[in-house]
Design a protein around this motif. Structure first.
Motif, PDB file in Angstrom:
ATOM      1  N   PRO A 106       0.809  -1.226   0.000  1.00  0.00           N
ATOM      2  CA  PRO A 106       0.000   0.000   0.000  1.00  0.00           C
ATOM      3  C   PRO A 106       0.843   1.278   0.000  1.00  0.00           C
ATOM      4  O   PRO A 106       0.433   2.295  -0.569  1.00  0.00           O
ATOM      5  CB  PRO A 106      -0.845  -0.107   1.268  1.00  0.00           C
ATOM      6  N   VAL A 107       2.009   1.215   0.599  1.00  0.00           N
ATOM      7  CA  VAL A 107       2.880   2.390   0.635  1.00  0.00           C
ATOM      8  C   VAL A 107       3.355   2.724  -0.782  1.00  0.00           C
ATOM      9  O   VAL A 107       3.348   3.876  -1.200  1.00  0.00           O
ATOM     10  CB  VAL A 107       4.082   2.156   1.584  1.00  0.00           C
ATOM     11  N   PHE A 110      -0.104   3.399  -3.199  1.00  0.00           N
ATOM     12  CA  PHE A 110      -1.028   4.485  -2.878  1.00  0.00           C
ATOM     13  C   PHE A 110      -0.390   5.626  -2.090  1.00  0.00           C
ATOM     14  O   PHE A 110      -0.475   6.785  -2.485  1.00  0.00           O
ATOM     15  CB  PHE A 110      -2.238   3.951  -2.087  1.00  0.00           C
ATOM     16  N   ASN A 111       0.210   5.292  -0.960  1.00  0.00           N
ATOM     17  CA  ASN A 111       0.616   6.321  -0.005  1.00  0.00           C
ATOM     18  C   ASN A 111       1.650   7.298  -0.548  1.00  0.00           C
ATOM     19  O   ASN A 111       1.450   8.513  -0.487  1.00  0.00           O
ATOM     20  CB  ASN A 111       1.128   5.686   1.285  1.00  0.00           C
ATOM     21  N   ILE A 112       2.779   6.791  -1.034  1.00  0.00           N
ATOM     22  CA  ILE A 112       3.820   7.706  -1.501  1.00  0.00           C
ATOM     23  C   ILE A 112       3.379   8.463  -2.758  1.00  0.00           C
ATOM     24  O   ILE A 112       3.609   9.674  -2.836  1.00  0.00           O
ATOM     25  CB  ILE A 112       5.182   6.995  -1.669  1.00  0.00           C
ATOM     26  N   GLN A 114       0.430   9.458  -3.416  1.00  0.00           N
ATOM     27  CA  GLN A 114      -0.460  10.500  -2.891  1.00  0.00           C
ATOM     28  C   GLN A 114       0.334  11.598  -2.177  1.00  0.00           C
ATOM     29  O   GLN A 114      -0.006  12.784  -2.258  1.00  0.00           O
ATOM     30  CB  GLN A 114      -1.494   9.901  -1.952  1.00  0.00           C
ATOM     31  N   ALA A 115       1.395  11.205  -1.486  1.00  0.00           N
ATOM     32  CA  ALA A 115       2.244  12.193  -0.803  1.00  0.00           C
ATOM     33  C   ALA A 115       2.937  13.101  -1.814  1.00  0.00           C
ATOM     34  O   ALA A 115       3.053  14.310  -1.589  1.00  0.00           O
ATOM     35  CB  ALA A 115       3.278  11.487   0.072  1.00  0.00           C
ATOM     36  N   TYR A 129       3.944  12.709   7.152  1.00  0.00           N
ATOM     37  CA  TYR A 129       3.262  11.582   7.787  1.00  0.00           C
ATOM     38  C   TYR A 129       3.466  10.301   6.985  1.00  0.00           C
ATOM     39  O   TYR A 129       3.807   9.260   7.539  1.00  0.00           O
ATOM     40  CB  TYR A 129       1.764  11.888   7.938  1.00  0.00           C
ATOM     41  N   VAL A 130       3.270  10.368   5.676  1.00  0.00           N
ATOM     42  CA  VAL A 130       3.383   9.185   4.819  1.00  0.00           C
ATOM     43  C   VAL A 130       4.804   8.634   4.825  1.00  0.00           C
ATOM     44  O   VAL A 130       5.007   7.425   4.933  1.00  0.00           O
ATOM     45  CB  VAL A 130       2.917   9.508   3.380  1.00  0.00           C
ATOM     46  N   ASP A 133       5.471   6.961   8.048  1.00  0.00           N
ATOM     47  CA  ASP A 133       4.794   5.666   8.049  1.00  0.00           C
ATOM     48  C   ASP A 133       5.553   4.654   7.185  1.00  0.00           C
ATOM     49  O   ASP A 133       5.682   3.486   7.573  1.00  0.00           O
ATOM     50  CB  ASP A 133       3.359   5.822   7.541  1.00  0.00           C
ATOM     51  N   ALA A 134       6.067   5.085   6.047  1.00  0.00           N
ATOM     52  CA  ALA A 134       6.850   4.188   5.184  1.00  0.00           C
ATOM     53  C   ALA A 134       8.069   3.661   5.938  1.00  0.00           C
ATOM     54  O   ALA A 134       8.402   2.472   5.852  1.00  0.00           O
ATOM     55  CB  ALA A 134       7.286   4.933   3.920  1.00  0.00           C
ATOM     56  N   GLN A 137       6.901   1.011   8.333  1.00  0.00           N
ATOM     57  CA  GLN A 137       6.583  -0.240   7.645  1.00  0.00           C
ATOM     58  C   GLN A 137       7.865  -1.007   7.313  1.00  0.00           C
ATOM     59  O   GLN A 137       7.916  -2.230   7.428  1.00  0.00           O
ATOM     60  CB  GLN A 137       5.765   0.021   6.363  1.00  0.00           C
TER      61      GLN A 137
END
Length: 183
Positions: A106-107, A110-112, A114-115, A129-130, A133-134, A137
């Protein structure tokens, strides 16, 4: 006569623009130097940002470029993990690797991305934040690998990849923080 002055002014314009190019490149180099010196891994930061073409010329593009470097490395690490899963004969190692893949997926997907989009809109808090979180993980993946896999070649290589991703996240976070502090 006016026609000839236009002809002579055009080469002058080109010469002027050519003279400006080194100044622009110098300012990009200075920016990279300034920003990278504020990170925990200055050499890694410079190694990631200097080869980019075109060179990032403002703090926002530097932060975005660094996040793209993190994304590229996490994508490569996820591919490596998936390759290890396909070639694993050890059920415990395969489970640990599958859990790592579930942490990374997901990182990366999607996440990175989106960041990176958020940074382009000036939303740097979300990017911080992302990337934090990465990094978490990556740490979680490494703990699973440490507790399950022996110190074979593949686990050592994965540990090296996880450490690189973690360091890149630290650099990206520092670049974004320096951008936020300069705003």
């Amino acid at each position: 006569m006016k026609k000839s002055s236009a002809v002579t002014s055009q080469p002058s314009l080109y010469l002027f623009l050519l003279l400006l190019l080194p100044l622009q490149a110098q300012s990009s180099d200075d920016l990279i130097d300034t920003v990278c010196k504020q990170t925990p891994f200055c050499d890694l930061c410079e190694a990631c940002l200097r080869p980019l073409t075109p060179s990032p010329s403002d703090p926002k593009s530097l932060a975005s470029a660094m996040a793209n470097v993190v994304l590229g490395n996490m994508t490569d690490t996820l591919s490596y993990i998936q390759s290890l899963i396909r070639h694993s004969n050890d059920p415990a190692a395969e489970r640990a690797l599958a859990q790592c893949a579930e942490l990374y997926r997901p990182v990366v997907r999607f996440n990175i991305p989106q960041a990176i989009e958020a940074m382009q809109r000036g939303e740097f808090g979300f990017a911080l934040y992302v990337l934090g979180d990465a990094e978490k993980q990556t740490d979680s993946c490494q703990k699973r690998i440490n507790s399950t896999m022996a110190d074979d070649e593949s686990s050592v290589a994965l540990t090296t990849r996880n450490q690189l991703v973690k360091n890149l996240c630290d650099v990206a976070i520092s670049v974004i923080k320096s951008l936020m502090n300069s705003s």
